[in-house]
Motif scaffolding. Structure first.
Motif, PDB file in Angstrom:
ATOM      1  N   THR A   1       0.803  -1.223   0.000  1.00  0.00           N
ATOM      2  CA  THR A   1       0.000   0.000   0.000  1.00  0.00           C
ATOM      3  C   THR A   1       0.837   1.275   0.000  1.00  0.00           C
ATOM      4  OG1 THR A   1      -0.070  -0.106   2.406  1.00  0.00           O
ATOM      5  CG2 THR A   1      -1.938  -1.041   1.238  1.00  0.00           C
ATOM      6  N   GLY A   2       2.143   1.170   0.225  1.00  0.00           N
ATOM      7  CA  GLY A   2       2.989   2.360   0.290  1.00  0.00           C
ATOM      8  C   GLY A   2       2.859   3.115   1.598  1.00  0.00           C
ATOM      9  N   LEU A   3       2.282   2.453   2.622  1.00  0.00           N
ATOM     10  CA  LEU A   3       2.020   3.140   3.887  1.00  0.00           C
ATOM     11  C   LEU A   3       3.088   2.864   4.940  1.00  0.00           C
ATOM     12  CD1 LEU A   3      -1.803   2.395   4.119  1.00  0.00           C
ATOM     13  CD2 LEU A   3      -0.729   4.552   3.530  1.00  0.00           C
ATOM     14  N   GLY A   4       3.994   1.927   4.675  1.00  0.00           N
ATOM     15  CA  GLY A   4       4.953   1.564   5.707  1.00  0.00           C
ATOM     16  C   GLY A   4       4.310   0.600   6.686  1.00  0.00           C
ATOM     17  N   GLY A   5       5.123  -0.003   7.553  1.00  0.00           N
ATOM     18  CA  GLY A   5       4.584  -1.051   8.402  1.00  0.00           C
ATOM     19  C   GLY A   5       3.941  -0.573   9.692  1.00  0.00           C
TER      20      GLY A   5
ATOM     21  N   ALA B   1      12.645  -0.372   7.331  1.00  0.00           N
ATOM     22  CA  ALA B   1      12.893  -1.698   6.761  1.00  0.00           C
ATOM     23  C   ALA B   1      11.962  -1.975   5.578  1.00  0.00           C
ATOM     24  CB  ALA B   1      12.738  -2.776   7.828  1.00  0.00           C
ATOM     25  N   THR B   2      10.662  -1.651   5.731  1.00  0.00           N
ATOM     26  CA  THR B   2       9.723  -1.852   4.617  1.00  0.00           C
ATOM     27  C   THR B   2      10.172  -1.056   3.415  1.00  0.00           C
ATOM     28  OG1 THR B   2       7.967  -1.757   6.272  1.00  0.00           O
ATOM     29  CG2 THR B   2       7.269  -1.872   3.990  1.00  0.00           C
ATOM     30  N   SER B   3      10.476   0.225   3.666  1.00  0.00           N
ATOM     31  CA  SER B   3      10.834   1.125   2.573  1.00  0.00           C
ATOM     32  C   SER B   3      12.041   0.620   1.803  1.00  0.00           C
ATOM     33  CB  SER B   3      11.093   2.525   3.129  1.00  0.00           C
ATOM     34  OG  SER B   3      11.637   3.349   2.137  1.00  0.00           O
ATOM     35  N   SER B   4      13.140   0.377   2.506  1.00  0.00           N
ATOM     36  CA  SER B   4      14.363  -0.023   1.806  1.00  0.00           C
ATOM     37  C   SER B   4      14.224  -1.407   1.199  1.00  0.00           C
ATOM     38  CB  SER B   4      15.561   0.007   2.752  1.00  0.00           C
ATOM     39  OG  SER B   4      15.738   1.301   3.264  1.00  0.00           O
ATOM     40  N   GLY B   5      13.608  -2.326   1.951  1.00  0.00           N
ATOM     41  CA  GLY B   5      13.464  -3.696   1.463  1.00  0.00           C
ATOM     42  C   GLY B   5      12.642  -3.760   0.191  1.00  0.00           C
ATOM     43  N   ALA B   6      11.499  -3.062   0.176  1.00  0.00           N
ATOM     44  CA  ALA B   6      10.628  -3.129  -0.993  1.00  0.00           C
ATOM     45  C   ALA B   6      11.144  -2.245  -2.123  1.00  0.00           C
ATOM     46  CB  ALA B   6       9.206  -2.718  -0.614  1.00  0.00           C
ATOM     47  N   ALA B   7      11.727  -1.096  -1.778  1.00  0.00           N
ATOM     48  CA  ALA B   7      12.164  -0.166  -2.822  1.00  0.00           C
ATOM     49  C   ALA B   7      13.245  -0.777  -3.689  1.00  0.00           C
ATOM     50  CB  ALA B   7      12.641   1.147  -2.213  1.00  0.00           C
ATOM     51  N   ALA B   8      14.090  -1.633  -3.105  1.00  0.00           N
ATOM     52  CA  ALA B   8      15.134  -2.282  -3.896  1.00  0.00           C
ATOM     53  C   ALA B   8      14.504  -2.947  -5.116  1.00  0.00           C
ATOM     54  CB  ALA B   8      15.880  -3.305  -3.044  1.00  0.00           C
TER      55      ALA B   8
ATOM     56  N   ILE C   1       9.263   7.054   2.163  1.00  0.00           N
ATOM     57  CA  ILE C   1       9.033   7.036   3.605  1.00  0.00           C
ATOM     58  C   ILE C   1      10.278   6.638   4.404  1.00  0.00           C
ATOM     59  CG2 ILE C   1       6.513   6.760   3.691  1.00  0.00           C
ATOM     60  CD1 ILE C   1       6.861   3.806   3.756  1.00  0.00           C
ATOM     61  N   GLY C   2      11.188   5.894   3.780  1.00  0.00           N
ATOM     62  CA  GLY C   2      12.416   5.519   4.482  1.00  0.00           C
ATOM     63  C   GLY C   2      13.237   6.745   4.849  1.00  0.00           C
TER      64      GLY C   2
ATOM     65  N   VAL D   1       9.505  -7.871   9.032  1.00  0.00           N
ATOM     66  CA  VAL D   1       9.096  -6.864   8.049  1.00  0.00           C
ATOM     67  C   VAL D   1       9.790  -7.108   6.699  1.00  0.00           C
ATOM     68  CG1 VAL D   1       9.521  -4.456   7.444  1.00  0.00           C
ATOM     69  CG2 VAL D   1       8.339  -5.003   9.556  1.00  0.00           C
ATOM     70  N   LEU D   2      11.057  -7.464   6.748  1.00  0.00           N
ATOM     71  CA  LEU D   2      11.774  -7.694   5.489  1.00  0.00           C
ATOM     72  C   LEU D   2      11.186  -8.879   4.732  1.00  0.00           C
ATOM     73  CD1 LEU D   2      15.498  -6.963   6.398  1.00  0.00           C
ATOM     74  CD2 LEU D   2      13.927  -5.578   5.044  1.00  0.00           C
ATOM     75  N   ALA D   3      10.867  -9.950   5.471  1.00  0.00           N
ATOM     76  CA  ALA D   3      10.249 -11.106   4.820  1.00  0.00           C
ATOM     77  C   ALA D   3       8.903 -10.707   4.222  1.00  0.00           C
ATOM     78  CB  ALA D   3      10.084 -12.248   5.826  1.00  0.00           C
ATOM     79  N   GLY D   4       8.084 -10.001   5.006  1.00  0.00           N
ATOM     80  CA  GLY D   4       6.765  -9.598   4.536  1.00  0.00           C
ATOM     81  C   GLY D   4       6.824  -8.642   3.361  1.00  0.00           C
ATOM     82  N   SER D   5       7.756  -7.703   3.395  1.00  0.00           N
ATOM     83  CA  SER D   5       7.805  -6.715   2.311  1.00  0.00           C
ATOM     84  C   SER D   5       8.314  -7.361   1.026  1.00  0.00           C
ATOM     85  CB  SER D   5       8.667  -5.512   2.696  1.00  0.00           C
ATOM     86  OG  SER D   5      10.015  -5.874   2.807  1.00  0.00           O
ATOM     87  N   TRP D   6       9.175  -8.357   1.167  1.00  0.00           N
ATOM     88  CA  TRP D   6       9.627  -9.079  -0.030  1.00  0.00           C
ATOM     89  C   TRP D   6       8.432  -9.751  -0.707  1.00  0.00           C
ATOM     90  CZ3 TRP D   6       9.499 -14.233  -1.478  1.00  0.00           C
ATOM     91  CH2 TRP D   6      10.212 -14.534  -2.652  1.00  0.00           C
TER      92      TRP D   6
END
Lengths: 278, 129
Positions: A24-28, A57-64, A206-207, A235-240
């Protein structure tokens, strides 16, 4: 409850937070703070610290993934970060003079109305609008993967979007939460950027907003390693997982999930504001 | 314009790789520290319902490094968190280099401004000591 079991529960909750946050782009933080405080009885300050870690963590993990795949627009992100970082400083300074509870009530109402607006797809005629000259000058227009190829988009109403981003920054400085929702709404509703580009670019931004206030939280002792450990790993597992799902999911479904989450966030804001918990 | 497209792809690749590296490094450190922490304290009761604030060694970079050298699990996890916080900052710094390479002065300025504000708010908080 011993630390082992506690960590396992937080890890599972953080997986869900990272998944919804990256989708959703809202962060965790939206999911994490109520879970930690209401379900597990964690002190609000630790929960806020953990939520900040979750957002980064969400931001950097997913943004990659999102940046490489061409969803996040790096230029839009950079240009709007000027507004959010300035706004955040303004908000943190203004926190001493403005009653945060009143702001939370207003923001809560805005979110509930926005949930209604954001759940509907925008008319296709929006895509044919001529480019905003400011967007051309700033090279904000771009394209993103849709179906088999790329779809081009023109960014509209840049000054309005920039102003709203300032507001998002002020909110994050003032309330410490919820700036992701304002970011997505500003890009989607005001600047008419395609929904997937809006959420993934918000996720990208957001990161930076969160990192700006991380020093303060670390310095005050809000960030506890025992909590951060399961939060980061979960969070990293979930965002992946979220990045894998977003690519394949229809915008209609993503809008619905987004609307539900910001509706929940709106209720949370109303409750906290009325109960005077800011 | 074709060259700009090409270069933006390059910046996206650089930024994407940096974010991935930062996140993996952070997760690795947190995981290692987490194993030590759970090994030593896993069966103790969890006490996050009362706010005590972190001890001073976990509030500053020098303290965190000292704890890490003594192989304290909590200190190592906190080091991983510092790496995590540094990742978006490094991302902004790297994109400045990308925009310089592209000769895009406007965006060098925009990214540099964001970096300065970011560093200001991080460093003025006092945890960098």
């Amino acid at each position: 409850m011993n630390i082992l079991l506690f960590s396992a529960i937080v890890w599972a909750g953080a997986c869900l937070a990272g998944f919804l946050g990256s989708l959703t782009g809202l962060g965790g933080g939206v999911v994490l703070v109520p879970m930690l405080t209401l379900l597990l009885g964690v002190d609000l300050r630790y929960a806020v610290g953990a939520s900040l870690v979750a957002v980064i963590a969400t931001s950097s993990g997913a943004a990659a993934a999102y940046v490489k795949e061409g969803f996040s627009n790096v230029r839009i992100g950079m240009f709007l970060e000027v507004a959010t970082t300035l706004g955040a400083i303004l908000g943190a300074t203004a926190a001493a003079f403005i009653p945060a509870s009143a702001i939370a009530v207003i923001f809560g109402l805005v979110l509930i109305v926005s949930a209604y607006l954001a759940r509907r797809p925008r008319p296709v005629s929006d895509r044919q609008l001529p480019p905003d000259p400011i967007a051309v000058k700033l090279m904000l227009n771009g394209d993103f993967p849709e179906g088999e190829g790329l779809r081009h988009y023109n960014v509209q109403r840049v000054p309005l979007g920039w102003g709203l981003m300032c507001g998002a920054g002020v909110l994050s400085g003032l309330l410490g939460i919820g700036s992701g929702a304002m970011k997505v709404l500003a890009m989607d509703q005001a600047m008419k950027i395609p929904f997937k580009v809006s959420t993934t670019t918000s996720n990208f931004m957001i990161g930076v907003t969160a990192a700006a206030s991380a020093g303060v939280y670390l310095g005050r002792g809000y960030i506890d390693p025992g909590l951060s450990m399961p939060v980061v790993l979960g969070v990293l597992a979930g965002s992946w997982l979220g990045t894998r799902v977003l690519v394949k999911t229809e915008v209609r479904v993503l809008r619905l999930v987004f609307a539900l989450v910001i509706f929940g966030l709106g209720l949370e804001m109303l409750y906290k504001g009325l109960a005077g918990r800011f | 314009m074709a060259s700009r497209e090409w270069n933006d792809r390059r910046i996206e690749d650089l930024v994407g790789n940096l974010l991935r590296a930062g996140v993996l490094l952070s997760a690795g450190i947190v995981f290692a520290g987490g194993i030590l922490y759970l090994w030593r304290h896993g069966l103790e009761p969890a006490g996050f319902n009362v706010f005590k604030g972190e001890p001073s060694d976990l509030r500053s970079i020098s303290g965190i490094l000292r704890d890490t050298f003594h192989l304290r699990g909590r200190g190592i996890i906190q080091l991983g968190i510092v790496v995590l916080i540094a990742t978006p900052v490094a991302r902004v710094a790297l994109s400045i280099l990308g925009f310089i390479e592209e000769g895009d002065r406007l965006y060098v300025g925009i990214a540099a401004f964001v970096l300065v504000v970011l560093l200001y708010s991080l460093l003025s908080s006092g945890f960098a000591g």
